[in-house]
Structure formats: C-alpha cells, structure tokens
Design a protein around this motif. Sequence first.
Motif, mmCIF file in Angstrom:
data_model
loop_
_atom_site.group_PDB
_atom_site.id
_atom_site.type_symbol
_atom_site.label_atom_id
_atom_site.label_comp_id
_atom_site.label_asym_id
_atom_site.label_seq_id
_atom_site.Cartn_x
_atom_site.Cartn_y
_atom_site.Cartn_z
ATOM 1 N N ILE A 115 2.424 57.187 26.487
ATOM 2 C CA ILE A 115 1.909 56.504 26.799
ATOM 3 C C ILE A 115 0.130 56.678 25.885
ATOM 4 C CG2 ILE A 115 -0.320 56.107 28.367
ATOM 5 C CD1 ILE A 115 2.057 56.282 30.825
ATOM 6 N N GLY A 116 -0.361 57.631 25.607
ATOM 7 C CA GLY A 116 -1.857 58.346 24.974
ATOM 8 C C GLY A 116 -2.809 57.523 25.675
ATOM 9 N N ASP A 117 -2.761 57.047 26.191
ATOM 10 C CA ASP A 117 -4.067 56.444 27.310
ATOM 11 C C ASP A 117 -4.036 56.938 28.931
ATOM 12 O OD1 ASP A 117 -6.293 55.240 27.920
ATOM 13 O OD2 ASP A 117 -5.210 53.374 26.902
ATOM 14 N N VAL A 118 -5.793 57.513 28.628
ATOM 15 C CA VAL A 118 -5.182 57.997 30.174
ATOM 16 C C VAL A 118 -6.267 56.980 31.122
ATOM 17 C CG1 VAL A 118 -6.992 59.853 31.407
ATOM 18 C CG2 VAL A 118 -6.060 60.524 29.201
ATOM 19 N N ARG A 119 -6.609 56.361 30.721
ATOM 20 C CA ARG A 119 -7.108 54.800 31.713
ATOM 21 C C ARG A 119 -6.065 54.189 31.789
ATOM 22 N NH1 ARG A 119 -12.196 54.233 27.769
ATOM 23 N NH2 ARG A 119 -10.306 54.742 27.010
ATOM 24 N N LEU A 120 -5.007 54.106 30.992
ATOM 25 C CA LEU A 120 -3.588 53.550 31.054
ATOM 26 C C LEU A 120 -3.348 54.094 32.361
ATOM 27 C CD1 LEU A 120 -2.073 50.825 30.307
ATOM 28 C CD2 LEU A 120 -1.265 52.230 28.373
ATOM 29 N N LEU A 121 -2.913 55.274 31.889
ATOM 30 C CA LEU A 121 -2.136 56.605 33.349
ATOM 31 C C LEU A 121 -3.002 55.821 34.869
ATOM 32 C CD1 LEU A 121 0.028 58.040 32.866
ATOM 33 C CD2 LEU A 121 -1.836 59.875 33.099
ATOM 34 N N GLY A 122 -3.797 55.467 33.908
ATOM 35 C CA GLY A 122 -4.804 55.396 36.011
ATOM 36 C C GLY A 122 -4.263 54.174 36.348
ATOM 37 N N ARG A 123 -4.403 53.324 35.560
ATOM 38 C CA ARG A 123 -4.088 52.302 36.070
ATOM 39 C C ARG A 123 -2.306 51.668 36.560
ATOM 40 N NH1 ARG A 123 -5.706 48.670 31.574
ATOM 41 N NH2 ARG A 123 -3.617 48.142 31.306
ATOM 42 N N ILE A 124 -1.989 52.816 36.069
ATOM 43 C CA ILE A 124 -0.301 53.298 36.096
ATOM 44 C C ILE A 124 -0.430 53.532 37.818
ATOM 45 C CG2 ILE A 124 2.110 53.693 35.791
ATOM 46 C CD1 ILE A 124 1.632 53.261 33.085
ATOM 47 N N GLY A 125 -0.776 55.319 37.642
ATOM 48 C CA GLY A 125 -1.240 55.592 39.125
ATOM 49 C C GLY A 125 -1.313 54.558 40.096
ATOM 50 N N GLY A 126 -2.058 53.471 40.233
ATOM 51 C CA GLY A 126 -3.141 52.570 41.395
ATOM 52 C C GLY A 126 -2.062 52.028 41.376
ATOM 53 N N LYS A 127 -2.069 50.673 40.242
ATOM 54 C CA LYS A 127 -0.615 49.905 40.860
ATOM 55 C C LYS A 127 0.318 50.621 41.519
ATOM 56 C CE LYS A 127 -1.204 46.264 37.053
ATOM 57 N NZ LYS A 127 -0.077 46.142 35.892
ATOM 58 N N ALA A 128 1.185 51.605 40.981
ATOM 59 C CA ALA A 128 2.414 52.102 42.115
ATOM 60 C C ALA A 128 1.585 52.181 43.029
ATOM 61 C CB ALA A 128 2.860 52.937 40.787
ATOM 62 N N PHE A 129 0.757 52.961 43.669
ATOM 63 C CA PHE A 129 0.261 53.716 44.210
ATOM 64 C C PHE A 129 0.000 52.744 45.934
ATOM 65 C CE2 PHE A 129 -2.933 55.063 47.926
ATOM 66 C CZ PHE A 129 -2.193 56.142 48.229
ATOM 67 N N VAL A 130 -0.522 51.247 45.115
ATOM 68 C CA VAL A 130 -0.451 50.167 46.766
ATOM 69 C C VAL A 130 0.501 49.773 46.361
ATOM 70 C CG1 VAL A 130 -2.391 47.607 46.350
ATOM 71 C CG2 VAL A 130 -3.291 49.559 45.232
ATOM 72 N N LEU A 131 1.329 49.600 45.395
ATOM 73 C CA LEU A 131 2.676 48.942 45.815
ATOM 74 C C LEU A 131 3.265 49.581 46.924
ATOM 75 C CD1 LEU A 131 3.167 46.884 42.541
ATOM 76 C CD2 LEU A 131 3.189 46.343 44.089
ATOM 77 N N TYR A 132 3.557 50.425 46.863
ATOM 78 C CA TYR A 132 4.432 51.575 47.567
ATOM 79 C C TYR A 132 3.618 51.444 48.896
ATOM 80 C CZ TYR A 132 6.865 53.608 43.671
ATOM 81 O OH TYR A 132 8.330 54.460 42.889
ATOM 82 N N MET A 133 2.615 51.726 48.489
ATOM 83 C CA MET A 133 1.529 51.384 50.126
ATOM 84 C C MET A 133 1.912 50.106 51.305
ATOM 85 S SD MET A 133 0.727 54.287 51.105
ATOM 86 C CE MET A 133 1.294 55.127 50.285
ATOM 87 N N LEU A 134 1.710 48.960 50.141
ATOM 88 C CA LEU A 134 1.487 47.793 50.545
ATOM 89 C C LEU A 134 3.497 47.833 50.485
ATOM 90 C CD1 LEU A 134 0.699 44.760 50.699
ATOM 91 C CD2 LEU A 134 2.569 44.351 48.771
ATOM 92 N N THR A 135 4.745 47.726 50.518
ATOM 93 C CA THR A 135 6.156 47.956 50.709
ATOM 94 C C THR A 135 6.594 48.612 51.607
ATOM 95 O OG1 THR A 135 6.624 49.366 49.156
ATOM 96 C CG2 THR A 135 7.668 47.138 48.648
ATOM 97 N N THR A 136 5.528 50.118 52.095
ATOM 98 C CA THR A 136 6.374 50.845 53.634
ATOM 99 C C THR A 136 5.207 49.783 54.726
ATOM 100 O OG1 THR A 136 5.590 52.974 52.190
ATOM 101 C CG2 THR A 136 5.109 52.939 54.165
ATOM 102 N N ALA A 137 4.380 49.496 54.760
ATOM 103 C CA ALA A 137 3.357 48.597 55.690
ATOM 104 C C ALA A 137 4.679 47.025 56.110
ATOM 105 C CB ALA A 137 1.959 47.862 55.357
ATOM 106 N N ILE A 138 4.866 46.857 55.051
ATOM 107 C CA ILE A 138 5.731 45.721 55.331
ATOM 108 C C ILE A 138 7.032 45.954 56.293
ATOM 109 C CG2 ILE A 138 6.945 43.728 54.497
ATOM 110 C CD1 ILE A 138 5.031 43.745 51.553
ATOM 111 N N ALA A 139 7.347 46.871 55.386
ATOM 112 C CA ALA A 139 8.715 47.626 55.761
ATOM 113 C C ALA A 139 8.645 47.904 57.887
ATOM 114 C CB ALA A 139 9.451 48.742 55.511
ATOM 115 N N ILE A 140 7.373 48.985 57.359
ATOM 116 C CA ILE A 140 7.651 48.798 58.980
ATOM 117 C C ILE A 140 6.838 47.788 60.169
ATOM 118 C CG2 ILE A 140 5.400 49.934 59.465
ATOM 119 C CD1 ILE A 140 6.472 51.922 61.152
ATOM 120 N N ALA A 141 6.182 46.891 59.802
ATOM 121 C CA ALA A 141 5.870 45.942 60.418
ATOM 122 C C ALA A 141 7.122 44.747 60.431
ATOM 123 C CB ALA A 141 4.674 45.188 59.462
ATOM 124 N N SER A 142 7.947 44.790 59.748
ATOM 125 C CA SER A 142 9.451 43.804 60.165
ATOM 126 C C SER A 142 9.520 44.378 61.273
ATOM 127 C CB SER A 142 9.786 43.183 58.762
ATOM 128 O OG SER A 142 9.892 44.783 57.576
#
Length: 444
Positions: free
Chosen positions: A72-99
């Motif tokens: 990747i060679g770019d620390v900011r990009l890494l932060g963005r990827i991590g942030g996106k992954a985290f939000v999506l992981y939490m989102l799918t888990t929350a939908i899972a338990i709610a359903s």
Amino acid sequence: MSLTMKVLVGMVLGIVVGLAINLLGFNSPGSFINEFVVDGVFYVAGKMFVNALKMMVVPLVLFSLVTGVCGIGDVRLLGRIGGKAFVLYMLTTAIAIASALAIAGSIGIGQGMNATTAAEFTGKEAPPLTDTLINIIPSNPINAMSEGEMLSIIFFAILFGVSLLMVGKKAAQAIEFIEIMNEVMMKMVGLIMVLAPYAVFCLIAKAMADLGMDLLLQLIGYVAVLIGVLLFHLFVTLQAVLKLFSGLSPAMFLNKIRNTQVFAFSTSSSNATIPVTLRTVTERMGVNNSVASFTVPFGATINMDGTAIMQGVATVFIANIYGVELGMSGYLTVIMMSVLASIGTAGVPGVGLIMLSMVFAQVGLPIEGIGLILGVDRLLDMIRTAVNVSGDAVVSTIVAKSEGKMDIAVYNDPNAGVVYTEDVHVDEEVERELAGVVQSTHDR
Ligand code: ASP
C-alpha cells in the motif's frame, strides 16, 4: 475433479458414514469401531489437519500483512481501509443479531417449554472490553505470536511494515525477503489443501458419529429457527450488502466461497480457516493482498455474524422458556453486547457460548439456561463458523472494490485460482536448476 468438488464429496461421505456409525450403535464406548476408527483414525487424522492449518496462521498473517502494508505504501490509506472494514464488520454483525431477534421473536420459539430439565452450565468469563483494548498492543510480540493473539499480531505487523517503509531504500532487501516468505507460505497453503478432502471426511465423520440425531430432534425448534436465520443471513443479507456496496455478482461470490465454508464447517474455527479464506479472496476473487492481508485476519477476530445470530436466537429461546420479559431495552442491550463481545473474542471453536454467557449476565437471564442448548452447539458451531467466514470475505471484497484494489476479471472468472491436485507436484526441472544453484554456492 477440482479440489472443491473433492472436498464436498469428502464432506457428504463424512456425514453419511458418521451418521451410519451413530445410528447403527457402532459408537458405544469400548467397541472396536469407536476405539480404533472414530476416536482413532478419524480423530487423529482430523486433528493433524487442523494443526496443519493452525500452523500456517501466524507466519502467514505476519508475512502477508507486512507485505500488504509495504504494498500500500501509504499509512493514511491503511487507516481508511481499516476504518471501512471495521464499520462494515460491525454493521453486518448488528444486522445479523437484529434479524435473529426479530425472526426468533416473531416465531416465539421456546414458548410453553418446561424449564426444569436444565443441565449444568457454568459460564466462562469473556475478556472485558478494557483488557481487549489494552492487549491490542502486545507487551511482547513473540509471546503474542506464540499465543496466536490476532489483534496484537496485526498491530505489530502494521507497525513493522510502516517502519520498513520509513527506513526506505536500505530496507528494500528486507521487504523483498518478506514478500518471498509470503509466497512460500501461500505455497504451503496450497500443499496442505491437497489433503483436505480426506481430512474433511475424518473431521465430519467423527463429529456426526459423536453427535447423532437424538438431541437434534429434541431441540428441533431451536435448531431449525437458528439454521433458518443463518441461511437467511448468508443468502439474503450478506448478498444484498455485497451487491449494494460493490455491485459485484452474488452468484459468483457464493460459488467461490463454498470451499472456504467447508473448511470453516469442518474446523469450527474462523482462525484456523484464515489461510484458506486468504487464499480464496486473493486468488479466486481477485482481492489485492494489500487489503485481504488485513481484512481477513481482522475479520476472523472481530466479525462473527453467525455467532451473533446464535446469540439472538438463543436469547429469545431461553427467555421464553424461563418466561422472562426482555422488552425493548433488553433487546437493545443484547444487540450491543453481542457486537462488543464479538470484538474481544477470537474465532475459535465454542467461543460463541462464552459470549452468550456474557450477554445473559447482562440482561439477567439464567446462565444455566445455556445448558439446555449445549448438546447441539457442536453442530451449530460448525454452521455458524461457515457464516462467519463468509462475512469476512464479503467485507474484504467490498473494501477492496471501493479502493480499486481488486481485479474484476479474476472475480468474474469462474476458474480463477482453482486448485487442481496435479498442480502441486515437484517440478523436476526447477529441482535440478535449484540443485545447481545450491551446488555452485557450495563450491564458492
Ligand atoms: N467457532 C466460531 C468461529 O470460529 C465462534 C463461535 O461461534 O463459537 O468463528
């Protein structure tokens, strides 16, 4: 025949043979078949294979993540990827338990059942969130690696990769070395996967021989609703999320993820499945290693959609059995607790029950209620782990697509990255060449 096909055949044969052993009563303690086949060959071969998978996890995560960060060679990009992954992981888990809560609640499973049959269960403590946070930073990285602490390893690997980049030119050889090591580890995954059909057969035959059908039939309501919600999440929710956020074909995804699901199913461990998940998303789905090397081990640790669903269904089931009214705030607490608990607990077999006792304690449900569902948890653990790894792959794909770190042609090619047994052989020409190199260095 492709490996996926062989693994599927191994799985089906395992189910048939295991159930036959159980139903015909060959699994009674002390009998020949039980001693030498079920607890002998099946057990040993299965365990050896799971060990082989686990053996690869730490070096693979370390090398691929450092390679990924340098790529990747770019620390900011890494932060963005991590942030996106985290939000999506939490989102799918929350939908899972709610359903899960919504579906199980509207069916009303467990109502009118008698609670006096509760077996014993004493819950193990789940790690408090504060400890999870603190332990992300390992006080001793070697220790973290020997214990397989995924979040600590991820942290160390990222920092190491970033530092390599900052050292720059001087570190070029070190980076290249790690890239080569990463390739070697991936080769090892391919090598070990060739044995998968036989190992999957052994693992599943043993589980089925031990499990049988009796318990399953007793708790049929709970099991059926849980499996129903798990399938709903896998085929509807996750695919809708994939289509919505990435526009990629769900049919192609489902086709390619099957192999990984079988591994998750037979090992009951997202962590042990990391090598296979990583290989599937990179080589079969075209996700760039710079994204996958981070999102896959991260997901195996913090993302557990299937486990969250189990908690939702079990909560409704036990609450109904004991006649406890949870109410809206109770349900919201369950959702929050499950999402948080999934962060702190690793994807290893049976972790779901630990998380469940944490949730029960929070909403005031009797912990010993878990004893009721204990017997069938083995099988359900297998199924929900398959859903867990599917969620990891969906999020990895979405994040890669959104960052332009994805080879769409590979994703859309049904045959990309398929393992054929013939591929894994020792190339005589390469061997001779290599022997020559070794000889000449020797001579020097
Ligand atoms: N076995 C699951 C996993 O590894 C966790 C659990 O539900 O117990 O993802």
